[in-house]
Design a protein around this motif. Structure first.
Motif, PDB file in Angstrom:
ATOM      1  N   PHE A 143      90.469 -40.424  41.284  1.00  0.00           N
ATOM      2  CA  PHE A 143      90.302 -40.382  39.836  1.00  0.00           C
ATOM      3  C   PHE A 143      90.468 -38.954  39.320  1.00  0.00           C
ATOM      4  CE2 PHE A 143      88.156 -44.434  40.668  1.00  0.00           C
ATOM      5  CZ  PHE A 143      88.598 -45.216  39.602  1.00  0.00           C
ATOM      6  N   GLN A 144      89.896 -38.012  40.028  1.00  0.00           N
ATOM      7  CA  GLN A 144      89.995 -36.610  39.603  1.00  0.00           C
ATOM      8  C   GLN A 144      91.433 -36.121  39.624  1.00  0.00           C
ATOM      9  OE1 GLN A 144      87.102 -33.686  41.173  1.00  0.00           O
ATOM     10  NE2 GLN A 144      88.857 -32.378  41.705  1.00  0.00           N
ATOM     11  N   GLU A 145      92.142 -36.437  40.695  1.00  0.00           N
ATOM     12  CA  GLU A 145      93.547 -36.024  40.786  1.00  0.00           C
ATOM     13  C   GLU A 145      94.373 -36.625  39.654  1.00  0.00           C
ATOM     14  OE1 GLU A 145      93.834 -35.536  45.679  1.00  0.00           O
ATOM     15  OE2 GLU A 145      94.280 -37.453  44.702  1.00  0.00           O
ATOM     16  N   ALA A 146      94.080 -37.882  39.311  1.00  0.00           N
ATOM     17  CA  ALA A 146      94.822 -38.537  38.228  1.00  0.00           C
ATOM     18  C   ALA A 146      94.544 -37.866  36.889  1.00  0.00           C
ATOM     19  CB  ALA A 146      94.448 -40.015  38.160  1.00  0.00           C
ATOM     20  N   ALA A 147      93.281 -37.546  36.628  1.00  0.00           N
ATOM     21  CA  ALA A 147      92.924 -36.902  35.360  1.00  0.00           C
ATOM     22  C   ALA A 147      93.621 -35.556  35.208  1.00  0.00           C
ATOM     23  CB  ALA A 147      91.410 -36.733  35.268  1.00  0.00           C
ATOM     24  N   LEU A 148      93.644 -34.781  36.270  1.00  0.00           N
ATOM     25  CA  LEU A 148      94.276 -33.460  36.215  1.00  0.00           C
ATOM     26  C   LEU A 148      95.796 -33.586  36.100  1.00  0.00           C
ATOM     27  CD1 LEU A 148      92.123 -31.594  38.892  1.00  0.00           C
ATOM     28  CD2 LEU A 148      91.963 -31.415  36.402  1.00  0.00           C
ATOM     29  N   ARG A 149      96.379 -34.510  36.842  1.00  0.00           N
ATOM     30  CA  ARG A 149      97.831 -34.692  36.777  1.00  0.00           C
ATOM     31  C   ARG A 149      98.275 -35.129  35.390  1.00  0.00           C
ATOM     32  NH1 ARG A 149     100.317 -39.138  36.668  1.00  0.00           N
ATOM     33  NH2 ARG A 149      98.606 -40.348  37.626  1.00  0.00           N
ATOM     34  N   GLU A 150      97.592 -36.134  34.857  1.00  0.00           N
ATOM     35  CA  GLU A 150      97.961 -36.643  33.538  1.00  0.00           C
ATOM     36  C   GLU A 150      97.801 -35.561  32.465  1.00  0.00           C
ATOM     37  OE1 GLU A 150      99.193 -39.419  32.402  1.00  0.00           O
ATOM     38  OE2 GLU A 150      99.159 -40.753  34.136  1.00  0.00           O
ATOM     39  N   THR A 151      96.769 -34.753  32.583  1.00  0.00           N
ATOM     40  CA  THR A 151      96.568 -33.673  31.608  1.00  0.00           C
ATOM     41  C   THR A 151      97.677 -32.643  31.694  1.00  0.00           C
ATOM     42  OG1 THR A 151      94.158 -33.994  31.709  1.00  0.00           O
ATOM     43  CG2 THR A 151      94.963 -31.904  30.790  1.00  0.00           C
ATOM     44  N   ARG A 152      98.054 -32.298  32.901  1.00  0.00           N
ATOM     45  CA  ARG A 152      99.165 -31.338  33.061  1.00  0.00           C
ATOM     46  C   ARG A 152     100.444 -31.917  32.455  1.00  0.00           C
ATOM     47  NH1 ARG A 152      97.090 -31.011  38.354  1.00  0.00           N
ATOM     48  NH2 ARG A 152      98.880 -32.171  39.151  1.00  0.00           N
ATOM     49  N   GLU A 153     100.690 -33.195  32.701  1.00  0.00           N
ATOM     50  CA  GLU A 153     101.924 -33.812  32.202  1.00  0.00           C
ATOM     51  C   GLU A 153     101.922 -33.922  30.678  1.00  0.00           C
ATOM     52  OE1 GLU A 153     102.223 -37.547  34.184  1.00  0.00           O
ATOM     53  OE2 GLU A 153     102.639 -36.677  36.153  1.00  0.00           O
ATOM     54  N   GLU A 154     100.846 -34.425  30.108  1.00  0.00           N
ATOM     55  CA  GLU A 154     100.820 -34.693  28.674  1.00  0.00           C
ATOM     56  C   GLU A 154     100.732 -33.417  27.845  1.00  0.00           C
ATOM     57  OE1 GLU A 154      97.751 -37.574  27.967  1.00  0.00           O
ATOM     58  OE2 GLU A 154      98.670 -39.044  29.326  1.00  0.00           O
ATOM     59  N   LEU A 155      99.993 -32.427  28.323  1.00  0.00           N
ATOM     60  CA  LEU A 155      99.870 -31.166  27.597  1.00  0.00           C
ATOM     61  C   LEU A 155     100.833 -30.108  28.124  1.00  0.00           C
ATOM     62  CD1 LEU A 155      95.981 -30.907  27.160  1.00  0.00           C
ATOM     63  CD2 LEU A 155      97.683 -32.016  25.686  1.00  0.00           C
ATOM     64  N   GLN A 156     101.615 -30.456  29.135  1.00  0.00           N
ATOM     65  CA  GLN A 156     102.606 -29.568  29.736  1.00  0.00           C
ATOM     66  C   GLN A 156     101.982 -28.218  30.139  1.00  0.00           C
ATOM     67  OE1 GLN A 156     106.858 -30.587  28.484  1.00  0.00           O
ATOM     68  NE2 GLN A 156     105.848 -30.417  26.496  1.00  0.00           N
ATOM     69  N   LEU A 157     100.936 -28.351  30.957  1.00  0.00           N
ATOM     70  CA  LEU A 157     100.198 -27.195  31.426  1.00  0.00           C
ATOM     71  C   LEU A 157     100.445 -26.977  32.918  1.00  0.00           C
ATOM     72  CD1 LEU A 157      96.730 -27.919  29.757  1.00  0.00           C
ATOM     73  CD2 LEU A 157      98.524 -26.395  28.902  1.00  0.00           C
ATOM     74  N   GLU A 158     100.101 -25.795  33.381  1.00  0.00           N
ATOM     75  CA  GLU A 158     100.096 -25.501  34.812  1.00  0.00           C
ATOM     76  C   GLU A 158      98.704 -25.803  35.367  1.00  0.00           C
ATOM     77  OE1 GLU A 158     102.780 -24.668  36.419  1.00  0.00           O
ATOM     78  OE2 GLU A 158     104.019 -24.479  34.619  1.00  0.00           O
ATOM     79  N   ALA A 159      98.630 -25.976  36.673  1.00  0.00           N
ATOM     80  CA  ALA A 159      97.339 -26.248  37.306  1.00  0.00           C
ATOM     81  C   ALA A 159      96.332 -25.144  37.006  1.00  0.00           C
ATOM     82  CB  ALA A 159      97.522 -26.402  38.815  1.00  0.00           C
ATOM     83  N   ALA A 160      96.818 -23.894  36.911  1.00  0.00           N
ATOM     84  CA  ALA A 160      95.934 -22.758  36.650  1.00  0.00           C
ATOM     85  C   ALA A 160      95.366 -22.780  35.242  1.00  0.00           C
ATOM     86  CB  ALA A 160      96.688 -21.451  36.885  1.00  0.00           C
TER      87      ALA A 160
END
Length: 209
Positions: free
Chosen positions: A66-83
């Motif tokens: 669940f955590q990995e999905a939340a972070l991945r989706e946020t990076r994709e939708e907001l076009q952010l880097e992991a950092a």
């Protein structure tokens, strides 16, 4: 026989009964003008639940937490880097007949709000000061659902009086925000629960007075 049953259950891992889809979202905090805000997004019209306010998030993929999905989706939708995402923790999750939704809280760092360019799934972004949400109570409405069965349902097998009067009551939370945006549904529920968790801490209540 009973020993066999005990042996089977000893190795069985209990899970939620049903066929719920798994989702994960991130409740994003971002500092603007020395004050923390919650970042919301309005979904684009061409995707499911278009026009509704939500947190970044989506379906949990196979072999993904669940955590990995939340972070991945946020990076994709907001076009952010992991950092750009600092994970702060997780709050309570929602379980309904059709979905399991886990909610994580994270801080958006290393990028200004005005420099965030969301992808095509997002119509636009907006901010609500955290202090505003602390002092703004949602309105709660109770709605009732009535079960309706089709002609093929074997009503005679489950009801002696040939009726199926199953009623369910559900409470809907709605925030009328100062910027004329609305929060309701799961997004409002998770927002309200996040604020409740914060207010359980005496030091947080003191800081927000």
């Amino acid at each position: 026989m009973i020993d066999k049953i005990q042996s089977i259950l000893a190795d069985y891992q209990p899970d939620i009964l049903g066929k719920q889809r798994k989702f994960a979202v991130l409740l994003p905090l971002i500092k603007v003008h020395d004050a923390y805000h919650v970042l919301y997004q309005v979904r684009a019209k061409h995707i499911s639940q278009g026009g509704q306010t939500s947190f970044p998030g989506g379906s949990v993929e196979v072999d993904e937490s669940f955590q990995e999905a939340a972070l991945r989706e946020t990076r994709e939708e907001l076009q952010l880097e992991a950092a750009n995402i600092r994970l702060l923790g997780e709050i309570d999750y929602i379980v309904s007949e059709w979905a399991i939704v886990h909610c994580f809280v994270g801080e958006i760092i290393g990028i200004a709000y005005e420099d965030i360019v969301a992808n095509e799934e997002v119509a636009y972004l907006f901010l609500v000061p955290l202090d505003t949400l602390v002092n703004l109570k949602p309105i709660h409405y109770d709605i009732e659902f009535e079960t309706v069965q089709d002609d093929e349902f074997p009503l005679h097998l489950v009801s002696r009086d040939q009726s199926l009067p199953i009623h369910r009551r559900h409470t809907v939370s709605i925030y009328n925000l100062p910027n004329e945006e609305l929060l309701w549904g799961f997004t409002a529920n998770l927002t309200e629960r996040f604020i409740q968790i914060l207010q359980q801490d005496a030091s947080f209540r003191k800081d927000t007075k």
